[in-house]
Design an enzyme around this catalytic site. Sequence first.
Site, mmCIF file in Angstrom:
data_model
loop_
_atom_site.group_PDB
_atom_site.id
_atom_site.type_symbol
_atom_site.label_atom_id
_atom_site.label_comp_id
_atom_site.label_asym_id
_atom_site.label_seq_id
_atom_site.Cartn_x
_atom_site.Cartn_y
_atom_site.Cartn_z
ATOM 1 C CE1 TYR A 174 -0.337 7.344 -0.971
ATOM 2 C CE2 TYR A 174 -1.223 6.690 -2.831
ATOM 3 C CZ TYR A 174 -0.969 6.462 -1.484
ATOM 4 O OH TYR A 174 -1.576 5.360 -1.007
ATOM 5 C CE LYS A 178 1.177 4.070 0.153
ATOM 6 N NZ LYS A 178 1.581 3.405 1.420
#
Length: 261
Positions: A174, A178
Amino acid sequence: MLLVRTVWPLNFSTAVPWMNTMLKGKVALVTGGSRGIGLAIAKKMHSLGAAVVIVGRDENALKSACDSMKDGTVLALKADMRNHDEIRAAVEEVENRFHQIDMLVNCAGVSQSRNVSAVDYEFEDYKRIMETNVDSLMIMTREVLKIMRRRDSGYIINILSTAAYSAKKGVGIYAASKYAARALTEALIEECRGSGIRVSSISPGPTASDIWSHKVYPVPQERKDKMLKTDDIADIAAFLVLTDSNVHIGNITVTPWKWED
């Protein structure tokens, strides 16, 4: 497949008397706009008088989102953000209907369902997260930017995360998505600098939205109560687009004051 839903069409030359018209005549496209932060931002833009286009893949959620915004103009487009053809078709539909896109908010995103050690990473999960959080942002931005450049006007806001600045163990996939989205944002800022197109990002910490619903281990309500609210992020997005055209804010990081990891 596109789902078109218009509620009380509003001519740009008129406005409902009680409606705030600070964004009258503007068109806002919000990905992931059928729920969570995306929906909160769509509602905020709508309340300020903008024509709002929300893009999502859940038809029922799109209908519910439309029903939650009264009067004004709301357009719902059903599209899978991992499908490049559907992204391009959605942008084409918006341009055909409105002939302009003034604000793009890239909010579509997914996260890991649980913390995972590097030795247990699954490529399919990595692919799902990267395609949604990075690829779709790149493709959507590319297509909308073509339209904005014709008018040399627009505002692009990418919803990132504090994970774009600090990777923690267990959430490497994740965080990687980002970090990549942040790099795309920063490069686009430099590319657009000096033009009529501004680019910013908002990097929220833990926010109480339905993104937590898919977690393997449920988040206790007392923890959720300490999180940011989706409206907090929507207020920041509105603040950004309402600043003077010569003002640029690269990123706003926002965290819940009472939150403890």
